[in-house]
Design a protein around this motif. Structure first.
Motif, PDB file in Angstrom:
ATOM      1  N   ASP A 609       6.127 -43.382  22.211  1.00 60.23           N
ATOM      2  CA  ASP A 609       5.650 -43.665  23.555  1.00 60.23           C
ATOM      3  C   ASP A 609       5.479 -45.172  23.722  1.00 60.23           C
ATOM      4  O   ASP A 609       5.793 -45.960  22.831  1.00 60.23           O
ATOM      5  N   ASP A 610       4.982 -45.582  24.877  1.00 61.18           N
ATOM      6  CA  ASP A 610       4.867 -47.010  25.153  1.00 61.18           C
ATOM      7  C   ASP A 610       3.909 -47.719  24.206  1.00 61.18           C
ATOM      8  O   ASP A 610       4.014 -48.931  24.001  1.00 61.18           O
ATOM      9  N   ASN A 611       2.956 -47.002  23.636  1.00 57.52           N
ATOM     10  CA  ASN A 611       2.058 -47.608  22.659  1.00 57.52           C
ATOM     11  C   ASN A 611       2.782 -47.877  21.344  1.00 57.52           C
ATOM     12  O   ASN A 611       2.792 -48.994  20.836  1.00 57.52           O
ATOM     13  N   ALA A 612       3.422 -46.848  20.828  1.00 57.91           N
ATOM     14  CA  ALA A 612       4.050 -46.953  19.511  1.00 57.91           C
ATOM     15  C   ALA A 612       5.211 -47.929  19.486  1.00 57.91           C
ATOM     16  O   ALA A 612       5.572 -48.443  18.422  1.00 57.91           O
ATOM     17  N   LYS A 613       5.791 -48.206  20.626  1.00 63.27           N
ATOM     18  CA  LYS A 613       6.907 -49.155  20.681  1.00 63.27           C
ATOM     19  C   LYS A 613       6.525 -50.515  20.113  1.00 63.27           C
ATOM     20  O   LYS A 613       7.401 -51.264  19.663  1.00 63.27           O
ATOM     21  N   GLN A 614       5.245 -50.840  20.150  1.00 68.16           N
ATOM     22  CA  GLN A 614       4.822 -52.182  19.761  1.00 68.16           C
ATOM     23  C   GLN A 614       4.153 -52.233  18.389  1.00 68.16           C
ATOM     24  O   GLN A 614       3.784 -53.308  17.922  1.00 68.16           O
ATOM     25  N   PHE A 615       4.032 -51.102  17.724  1.00 66.95           N
ATOM     26  CA  PHE A 615       3.256 -51.062  16.489  1.00 66.95           C
ATOM     27  C   PHE A 615       3.871 -51.898  15.365  1.00 66.95           C
ATOM     28  O   PHE A 615       3.176 -52.608  14.641  1.00 66.95           O
ATOM     29  N   LYS A 616       5.174 -51.797  15.178  1.00 65.50           N
ATOM     30  CA  LYS A 616       5.795 -52.454  14.021  1.00 65.50           C
ATOM     31  C   LYS A 616       5.668 -53.970  14.097  1.00 65.50           C
ATOM     32  O   LYS A 616       5.571 -54.649  13.071  1.00 65.50           O
ATOM     33  N   GLY A 617       5.668 -54.514  15.310  1.00 69.72           N
ATOM     34  CA  GLY A 617       5.509 -55.957  15.446  1.00 69.72           C
ATOM     35  C   GLY A 617       4.168 -56.447  14.950  1.00 69.72           C
ATOM     36  O   GLY A 617       4.061 -57.535  14.378  1.00 69.72           O
ATOM     37  N   VAL A 618       3.114 -55.648  15.167  1.00 68.87           N
ATOM     38  CA  VAL A 618       1.788 -56.018  14.655  1.00 68.87           C
ATOM     39  C   VAL A 618       1.814 -56.033  13.128  1.00 68.87           C
ATOM     40  O   VAL A 618       1.287 -56.957  12.490  1.00 68.87           O
ATOM     41  N   PHE A 619       2.413 -55.014  12.541  1.00 65.39           N
ATOM     42  CA  PHE A 619       2.538 -54.985  11.079  1.00 65.39           C
ATOM     43  C   PHE A 619       3.264 -56.238  10.588  1.00 65.39           C
ATOM     44  O   PHE A 619       2.814 -56.913   9.640  1.00 65.39           O
ATOM     45  N   GLU A 620       4.368 -56.570  11.227  1.00 61.39           N
ATOM     46  CA  GLU A 620       5.174 -57.686  10.737  1.00 61.39           C
ATOM     47  C   GLU A 620       4.471 -59.021  10.935  1.00 61.39           C
ATOM     48  O   GLU A 620       4.638 -59.944  10.131  1.00 61.39           O
ATOM     49  N   ARG A 621       3.659 -59.138  11.981  1.00 61.33           N
ATOM     50  CA  ARG A 621       2.904 -60.376  12.179  1.00 61.33           C
ATOM     51  C   ARG A 621       2.008 -60.658  10.974  1.00 61.33           C
ATOM     52  O   ARG A 621       1.947 -61.785  10.467  1.00 61.33           O
ATOM     53  N   TYR A 622       1.313 -59.617  10.507  1.00 58.11           N
ATOM     54  CA  TYR A 622       0.380 -59.834   9.402  1.00 58.11           C
ATOM     55  C   TYR A 622       1.083 -59.840   8.049  1.00 58.11           C
ATOM     56  O   TYR A 622       0.595 -60.460   7.099  1.00 58.11           O
ATOM     57  N   MET A 623       2.232 -59.194   7.959  1.00 62.78           N
ATOM     58  CA  MET A 623       3.038 -59.339   6.745  1.00 62.78           C
ATOM     59  C   MET A 623       3.521 -60.777   6.598  1.00 62.78           C
ATOM     60  O   MET A 623       3.605 -61.316   5.485  1.00 62.78           O
ATOM     61  N   THR A 624       3.832 -61.411   7.716  1.00 65.00           N
ATOM     62  CA  THR A 624       4.239 -62.819   7.681  1.00 65.00           C
ATOM     63  C   THR A 624       3.107 -63.683   7.140  1.00 65.00           C
ATOM     64  O   THR A 624       3.334 -64.597   6.338  1.00 65.00           O
ATOM     65  N   GLU A 625       1.882 -63.406   7.565  1.00 63.72           N
ATOM     66  CA  GLU A 625       0.746 -64.182   7.064  1.00 63.72           C
ATOM     67  C   GLU A 625       0.515 -63.927   5.576  1.00 63.72           C
ATOM     68  O   GLU A 625       0.169 -64.851   4.823  1.00 63.72           O
ATOM     69  N   LEU A 626       0.710 -62.691   5.152  1.00 66.64           N
ATOM     70  CA  LEU A 626       0.573 -62.395   3.725  1.00 66.64           C
ATOM     71  C   LEU A 626       1.647 -63.119   2.925  1.00 66.64           C
ATOM     72  O   LEU A 626       1.371 -63.660   1.837  1.00 66.64           O
ATOM     73  N   ASP A 627       2.847 -63.140   3.431  1.00 72.61           N
ATOM     74  CA  ASP A 627       3.925 -63.848   2.754  1.00 72.61           C
ATOM     75  C   ASP A 627       3.587 -65.328   2.597  1.00 72.61           C
ATOM     76  O   ASP A 627       3.795 -65.923   1.526  1.00 72.61           O
ATOM     77  N   GLN A 628       3.045 -65.921   3.648  1.00 75.05           N
ATOM     78  CA  GLN A 628       2.661 -67.339   3.580  1.00 75.05           C
ATOM     79  C   GLN A 628       1.520 -67.551   2.591  1.00 75.05           C
ATOM     80  O   GLN A 628       1.501 -68.549   1.852  1.00 75.05           O
ATOM     81  N   ALA A 629       0.581 -66.610   2.550  1.00 76.84           N
ATOM     82  CA  ALA A 629      -0.571 -66.746   1.653  1.00 76.84           C
ATOM     83  C   ALA A 629      -0.188 -66.571   0.194  1.00 76.84           C
ATOM     84  O   ALA A 629      -0.897 -67.059  -0.702  1.00 76.84           O
ATOM     85  N   THR A 630       0.912 -65.879  -0.060  1.00 75.34           N
ATOM     86  CA  THR A 630       1.312 -65.596  -1.441  1.00 75.34           C
ATOM     87  C   THR A 630       2.506 -66.441  -1.884  1.00 75.34           C
ATOM     88  O   THR A 630       3.139 -66.140  -2.899  1.00 75.34           O
ATOM     89  N   GLY A 631       2.813 -67.463  -1.105  1.00 71.49           N
ATOM     90  CA  GLY A 631       3.892 -68.355  -1.519  1.00 71.49           C
ATOM     91  C   GLY A 631       5.277 -67.746  -1.425  1.00 71.49           C
ATOM     92  O   GLY A 631       6.168 -68.098  -2.214  1.00 71.49           O
ATOM     93  N   ALA A 633       6.023 -64.298  -1.495  1.00 68.88           N
ATOM     94  CA  ALA A 633       6.223 -63.080  -2.288  1.00 68.88           C
ATOM     95  C   ALA A 633       6.853 -61.954  -1.477  1.00 68.88           C
ATOM     96  O   ALA A 633       7.454 -61.038  -2.054  1.00 68.88           O
ATOM     97  N   TYR A 634       6.710 -61.998  -0.156  1.00 70.59           N
ATOM     98  CA  TYR A 634       7.239 -60.927   0.681  1.00 70.59           C
ATOM     99  C   TYR A 634       8.360 -61.414   1.604  1.00 70.59           C
ATOM    100  O   TYR A 634       8.725 -60.738   2.560  1.00 70.59           O
ATOM    101  N   ARG A 635       8.918 -62.541   1.256  1.00 72.85           N
ATOM    102  CA  ARG A 635       9.958 -63.127   2.105  1.00 72.85           C
ATOM    103  C   ARG A 635      11.200 -62.235   2.191  1.00 72.85           C
ATOM    104  O   ARG A 635      11.809 -62.107   3.251  1.00 72.85           O
ATOM    105  N   SER A 636      11.569 -61.631   1.094  1.00 72.71           N
ATOM    106  CA  SER A 636      12.785 -60.812   1.114  1.00 72.71           C
ATOM    107  C   SER A 636      12.605 -59.598   2.023  1.00 72.71           C
ATOM    108  O   SER A 636      13.546 -59.194   2.715  1.00 72.71           O
ATOM    109  N   PHE A 637      11.409 -59.024   2.032  1.00 75.66           N
ATOM    110  CA  PHE A 637      11.155 -57.904   2.942  1.00 75.66           C
ATOM    111  C   PHE A 637      11.235 -58.370   4.387  1.00 75.66           C
ATOM    112  O   PHE A 637      11.884 -57.724   5.225  1.00 75.66           O
ATOM    113  N   ASP A 638      10.576 -59.487   4.699  1.00 77.55           N
ATOM    114  CA  ASP A 638      10.612 -60.006   6.063  1.00 77.55           C
ATOM    115  C   ASP A 638      12.044 -60.308   6.489  1.00 77.55           C
ATOM    116  O   ASP A 638      12.449 -60.011   7.622  1.00 77.55           O
ATOM    117  N   ALA A 639      12.808 -60.906   5.591  1.00 77.37           N
ATOM    118  CA  ALA A 639      14.192 -61.242   5.917  1.00 77.37           C
ATOM    119  C   ALA A 639      15.018 -59.996   6.193  1.00 77.37           C
ATOM    120  O   ALA A 639      15.880 -59.983   7.085  1.00 77.37           O
TER     121      ALA A 639
END
Length: 688
Positions: A609-631, A633-639
């Motif tokens: 639905d219109d709510n769930a359409k936006q969920f993955k972007g929120v996950f990826e926003r904070y995964m990006t911050e985790l990747d930056q915090a860990t030098g 470590a999660y760059r390949s997943f983000d890529a």
């Protein structure tokens, strides 16, 4: 419990009210050309014709400075058709260019605004002199308005501004003329220079009627300008071909984009007299008013190409233009065009352009979803922070100022909004708090941080230790405590602490929130965050949504920044690993390496639905911050997410869909709208 919010479409506020769209001549070919052959592009653009709508009452003007949200009745001004004056004022080209009634256009203000308090006063065209009088057109691009003035006017002189949405082929008079009652200076009120809410580009001019006749200035802003302007030589560093060539009678026409985002057309196999050109549309190919046959070039040999033309006009707050390349075979009088496309040399810029296309500057949101608009403006802020591109900077303040006031239920949300971005839906306010913290980080303007703190205090009012020893209620009725609002609470509190010097209170709240989140076990044994807790204060084992997982990851990262304690960062990494590298027997949140919402698969019982359409972007926003915090470590997943989005989930207009893996069937299409656009843009930003 998954929240289903009602979508309120303020259709009357955004309807197109000028002109009746009718089919244009065959495929925008020159007069005498025949229709394209079978298999060629046969989409028929539309052009506006004068409206026959009966005149209505002239709408009241809107102040130039908007300090409070527009009311529902104010929005209705957009649909008002201005009454035509009883006098006849023919401009110099009136015989060829008829004057028609106009609807009110609203961008930052509505037509008819005051000229005081505007950001700038420039003169985009040369003044016209008639006798002792001097006629001038003025403009303030920041406000997207223009107005006319005349010096040394005489009693009885009439001054007005005309606007055309088709490059001057037809013209409208947005406001009644101003008549001089005394000698001296004379000025009109303002008219808008464009109509981005309805995806229409305009040109404007001022006109003056005296006893000697009528004179007008030149049309202002006839060329569109982005990084370069229309007609510039196309760049040579990049030659991107976004869509397949089109062919007719052994000719092949191709659409190109250069490193500046300008497009050009080329033809091969031509003979002398063949013509090649570009068409431009501001509404995804629905019409080409004012954008037909740009840069027409006549071949003198086997090849020919046009100059460059842009597909965005940030000066006039227009995004999401598209181009196509066309050729006319002279001998056969047969034309053919490529498909429409937008420039996509810069992936994030291309996705941002397509997102901003759906933004309504007047109502200052993405119709018609309140909390989704908060996430979308956060993504626009993230785009600017990440890329340094400031063309959308005006949207941040605009969204804040227009929406900070009160709205009745049904205007911006199914709920009443009492002001300050809060409502009975506690998590809706949480998304806005997160947006304004990001806006503060970008601009340094304290008003954004103050608003975020106010929303945080409102959420704190729903922290309740009498039930389950803590946790924030999800709704004003206090019926449910869930992951989304408590994940927001932790993130907001930790972010506020990290931005308010000397704070201890927000840090204490963030730690309490984190400890409670762990205590009730919102993350299950598999490390995945379920939707909420039961009445007995334990994990309810309901659906795992990606945004809940992402918020928990973000909270851990932000608390690590606040305290330096690695336990928070370790928890964030564990939450991320549970999602993308699940243990045996755990479903995780990826399928074949691509982040997947539970409603994404073709076999899902219900589409997102219109709510769930936006969920993955929120996950990826904070995964990006985790990747930056860990030098990294999660760059390949983000890529991998960015690659999937760009190569499998994108169409030629750079629209990005719900399924990042791109699967689509007639029975279960990969839906694309501004919500999916904002979500997928976060994946593209993760690798910048």
């Amino acid at each position: 419990m998954h929240r289903f919010r009602s979508s309120i479409v303020v259709a009357s506020a955004i309807a197109l009210a000028v002109g009746v769209l009718t089919p244009a001549a065959a495929n925008a070919a020159p007069p005498g050309a025949t229709a394209p052959p079978p298999g060629a592009s046969t989409s028929t653009p539309t052009t506006p014709t004068p409206t026959t709508t009966a005149p209505a009452t002239t709408a009241p003007s809107t102040p130039a400075s908007v300090s409070a949200p527009p009311t529902t009745s104010g929005l209705a001004n957009r649909n008002t058709t201005q009454a035509m004056p009883s006098w006849r004022a023919d401009s110099p080209d009136a015989a060829a260019v008829p004057l028609t009634a106009a609807s009110v256009v609203c961008v930052l203000t509505c037509d008819g605004g005051a000229t005081t308090g505007l950001a700038t006063d420039t003169q985009p065209v040369t003044a016209k002199s008639t006798g002792s009088r001097s006629l001038q057109l003025h403009a303030s691009l920041q406000d997207d308005v223009g107005w006319g003035t005349v010096r040394s006017a005489r009693v009885g002189d009439r001054l007005w501004v005309e606007r055309s949405f088709d490059g001057g082929a037809t013209r409208t008079q947005p406001l009644a003329p101003v008549t001089a009652t005394a000698a001296g200076a004379l000025a009109t009120r303002t008219v808008n220079l464009s109509d981005p809410g309805n995806h229409r580009r305009a040109v404007v001019r001022s006109c003056l009627q005296t006893p000697a006749g009528t004179t007008c200035t030149a049309w202002a802003y006839p060329k569109s300008c982005d990084r370069v302007c229309d007609g510039a030589p196309h760049g040579t560093a990049t030659d991107q071909v976004p869509v397949a060539d089109a062919s007719a009678v052994n000719r092949s026409v191709r659409l190109h984009f250069d490193e500046h985002g300008a497009g050009w057309a080329s033809v091969t196999g031509a003979t002398s007299g063949d013509r090649v050109w570009l068409d431009r549309s501001w509404n995804e190919g629905a019409s080409i008013a004012g954008g037909s046959q740009l840069g027409v070039t006549t071949a003198t040999g086997p090849t020919a190409s046009t100059a460059g033309f842009v597909a965005a006009e940030p000066r006039l707050k227009l995004a999401g233009g598209s181009l196509r390349a066309c050729v006319l075979v002279a001998a056969a009088q047969q034309s053919v065009c490529t498909a429409w496309a937008r420039p996509s040399v810069d992936h994030a810029a291309a996705a941002a352009d397509a997102l901003v296309y759906s933004y309504d500057p007047y109502t200052a949101w993405w119709p018609s979803s309140w909390w989704n608009s908060a996430v979308a403006i956060t993504t626009v802020v993230d785009y600017q922070r990440t890329t340094g591109d400031t063309r959308y900077a005006w949207m941040i303040d605009r969204t804040f100022e227009v929406n900070k006031g009160a709205f009745a239920a049904g205007v911006k949300s199914g709920d009443e909004l009492p002001g300050g971005f809060v409502s009975r839906a506690i998590d809706d306010g949480g998304w806005w708090a997160l947006a304004w913290i990001r806006a503060y980080d970008l601009t340094g303007d304290a008003k954004y941080l103050q608003m975020s703190e106010s929303i945080g205090d409102y959420m704190q009012g729903y922290w309740d230790t009498s039930t389950c020893e803590g946790g924030v209620w999800w709704d004003g009725e206090r019926t449910y405590k869930n992951a989304v609002v408590n994940g927001q609470y932790i993130e907001i509190a930790a972010e506020l602490h990290n931005r308010i010097p000397g704070d201890s209170e927000w840090l204490s709240r963030a730690v309490d929130g984190w400890n409670w989140f762990q205590q009730v076990g919102l993350a299950g044994k598999d490390g995945l965050v379920n939707d909420g807790i039961t009445d007995t204060c334990v994990n309810n084992a309901q659906t795992v949504y990606t945004y809940n997982q992402g918020l928990a990851i973000g909270g851990g990262v932000e608390l690590w920044r606040a305290t330096g304690d690695t336990k928070y960062l370790d928890s964030a990494k564990a939450l991320a690993d549970a999602a993308i590298h699940p243990a045996a027997g755990s479903p995780g949140l990826v399928v074949n390496g691509v982040l997947t919402e539970n409603c994404d698969p073709l076999t899902a019982a219900n589409p997102c639905d219109d709510n769930a359409k936006q969920f993955k972007g929120v996950f990826e926003r904070y995964m990006t911050e985790l990747d930056q915090a860990t030098g990294g470590a999660y760059r390949s997943f983000d890529a991998a997410q960015a690659t999937a989005v760009w190569t499998k989930d994108r169409d030629p207009l750079n629209r990005l869909g719900e399924r990042w893996a791109g699967a689509s069937t007639s029975g279960s299409p990969n839906v694309r709208d501004w919500r999916t656009q904002a979500s997928a843009l976060s994946a593209l930003l993760s690798v910048r």
